[in-house]
Design an enzyme around this catalytic site. Structure first.
Site, PDB file in Angstrom:
ATOM      1  N   SER A 191       0.835  -1.202   0.000  1.00  0.00           N
ATOM      2  CA  SER A 191       0.000   0.000   0.000  1.00  0.00           C
ATOM      3  C   SER A 191       0.879   1.266   0.000  1.00  0.00           C
ATOM      4  O   SER A 191       1.779   1.392  -0.834  1.00  0.00           O
ATOM      5  CB  SER A 191      -0.962  -0.026   1.190  1.00  0.00           C
ATOM      6  OG  SER A 191      -2.044   0.853   1.001  1.00  0.00           O
ATOM      7  N   ASP A 318      -9.783  -5.797  -4.684  1.00  0.00           N
ATOM      8  CA  ASP A 318      -9.273  -4.754  -3.805  1.00  0.00           C
ATOM      9  C   ASP A 318     -10.233  -3.565  -3.811  1.00  0.00           C
ATOM     10  O   ASP A 318     -10.512  -2.991  -4.862  1.00  0.00           O
ATOM     11  CB  ASP A 318      -7.887  -4.330  -4.299  1.00  0.00           C
ATOM     12  CG  ASP A 318      -7.114  -3.499  -3.297  1.00  0.00           C
ATOM     13  OD1 ASP A 318      -7.737  -2.707  -2.576  1.00  0.00           O
ATOM     14  OD2 ASP A 318      -5.878  -3.624  -3.264  1.00  0.00           O
ATOM     15  N   HIS A 346      -7.226  -5.882  -0.297  1.00  0.00           N
ATOM     16  CA  HIS A 346      -6.068  -4.988  -0.201  1.00  0.00           C
ATOM     17  C   HIS A 346      -4.988  -5.549   0.711  1.00  0.00           C
ATOM     18  O   HIS A 346      -3.857  -5.049   0.700  1.00  0.00           O
ATOM     19  CB  HIS A 346      -6.511  -3.607   0.292  1.00  0.00           C
ATOM     20  CG  HIS A 346      -5.478  -2.540   0.097  1.00  0.00           C
ATOM     21  ND1 HIS A 346      -4.979  -2.199  -1.147  1.00  0.00           N
ATOM     22  CD2 HIS A 346      -4.828  -1.739   0.990  1.00  0.00           C
ATOM     23  CE1 HIS A 346      -4.076  -1.244  -1.013  1.00  0.00           C
ATOM     24  NE2 HIS A 346      -3.963  -0.949   0.270  1.00  0.00           N
TER      25      HIS A 346
END
Length: 389
Positions: A191, A318, A346
């Site tokens: 991320s 996601d 995610h």
């Protein structure tokens, strides 16, 4: 990018609580060579209870600031060591059966450029989030290390005091600078941890063998990490004016310093396919997100950042960084290889740990080609219908 950071050299001062978080070697039982065994329900439940109990205990001890070594030794072997086999070097466009057919990846440790895998968490997370990945990689014979970035995990830095990506990434830069001699690592960023990986590629390229962006902010030169999420969360200007998730650590009359989503938003954005027990672990472990680092433009050069091979892992279910947004990232800043995890949210280290593990093993074994051919990136897709998380 704002402040220039000195080149990474051994002996650089180490700062803060950069945590080298490793799980201990799991039990002695091994599966037959050539196959990766799965956890039994009892082993899985015991492992998670230990992780959750430790997170809650640390939460009480440290006021919500936690991330320590998760000792899963009593839970049995999380993944049996994968036996050696013939592993050819990966070339652009090749699709080995070991991934596409979800078979066990054969590992020849002697052929690896490095066994050290450095895991960099995303926004709000800490070293604790990698507990499954660490166990699996160690059982495969690799040397995983998970770090807490500044203001994350058990690093005691106040997130409201972090004003630059340099400050936020300092535990990672300090760790890389202390590596002996010519030792290199495979660097994995999740991320917004992708911004710290990019920062490290620019400032310590000689310490990094490969960089892996796990549904991450693989930004271009002069781009903000936040820009990657703008389609999902609105533009930076609008977000800073209207978002109810902002934190004002220096007072309402000053610019916002952090960001925090509530429990339901975290579940919907990050964990739409993750087990409930891992959501519970994250709920008591996640900390506020320093805002300044993700609003800062990165300065990336072909002479440094551009010299390290990059790989991108897409997650196809996601909700935080949509598949379309991920496709845009790899289209605008093409990596050397693209891997896809079907059914992954995610946080595939929770929702698809076995699929993520197999991809990391594949990437670790990719040998440097004589020449990198533009536009010929590896592209693979992984689906693990029987995976147990």
């Amino acid at each position: 990018m704002g402040n220039a950071f000195a080149s990474c050299m051994p002996g650089k001062q180490h700062r803060g609580a950069a945590l080298a978080s490793r799980s201990k070697r799991m039990g002695s039982a091994r599966a037959p060579r050539g196959g990766a065994a799965k956890l039994t329900p009892a082993e899985e439940e015991m492992l998670h209870r230990q992780a959750l109990a430790m997170a809650i205990h640390q939460h009480l001890d440290a006021g919500g600031s936690m991330s320590r070594r998760i000792d899963a030794g009593a839970a049995g072997s999380m993944s049996r060591r994968i036996g050696p086999g013939n592993t050819s070097s990966r070339r652009h466009g090749s699709l080995p059966d070991s991934v596409t057919n979800a078979k066990a990846v054969q590992v020849v440790l002697e052929n690896l450029e490095t066994k050290k895998i450095v895991l960099v968490h995303g926004e709000g997370f800490g070293a604790w989030c990698w507990y499954k990945t660490i166990s699996l990689l160690e059982e495969a014979g690799l040397d995983p290390v998970a770090l807490d970035l500044a203001g994350s995990g058990i690093d005691h830095t106040d997130a409201n005091s972090i004003t630059t990506l340099e400050e936020y990434s300092k535990p990672l830069i300090d760790y890389l600078s202390k590596l002996p001699g010519n030792e290199k690592v495979v660097l994995v960023g999740h991320s917004c941890g992708g911004a710290s990986v990019s920062y490290a590629l620019e400032h310590c390229p000689e310490k990094i063998s490969k960089a892996v962006f796990l549904t991450a902010t693989m930004v271009k030169d002069s781009q903000k990490p936040f820009d990657v999420f703008s389609e999902e969360l609105a533009s930076a200007d609008v977000f800073l004016q209207e978002s109810q998730f902002l934190l004002y650590g220096n007072g309402k009359d000053k610019p916002p310093t952090g960001l925090r989503f509530d429990k339901q938003q975290i579940k919907g954005l990050y964990f739409n396919q993750s087990p409930s027990k891992d959501i519970a672990l994250a709920t008591v472990s996640m900390r506020p997100i320093p805002l300044a680092p993700i609003m800062e433009k990165l300065a990336l050069t072909t002479e440094k950042y551009g010299t390290v091979r990059r790989y991108f892992i897409q997650t196809l279910d996601d909700h935080m960084l949509s598949p379309d947004a991920q496709e845009k990232l790899v289209r605008e800043n093409p990596p050397d290889g693209i891997f896809k995890i079907k059914g992954g949210d995610h946080c595939p280290f929770f929702s698809k740990p076995q699929s993520l593990h197999k991809i990391l093993l594949e990437i670790a074994q990719i040998q440097a080609p004589a020449t990198l051919l533009p536009g010929k990136a590896i592209s693979e897709e992984v689906e693990e219908n029987t995976e147990k998380s």
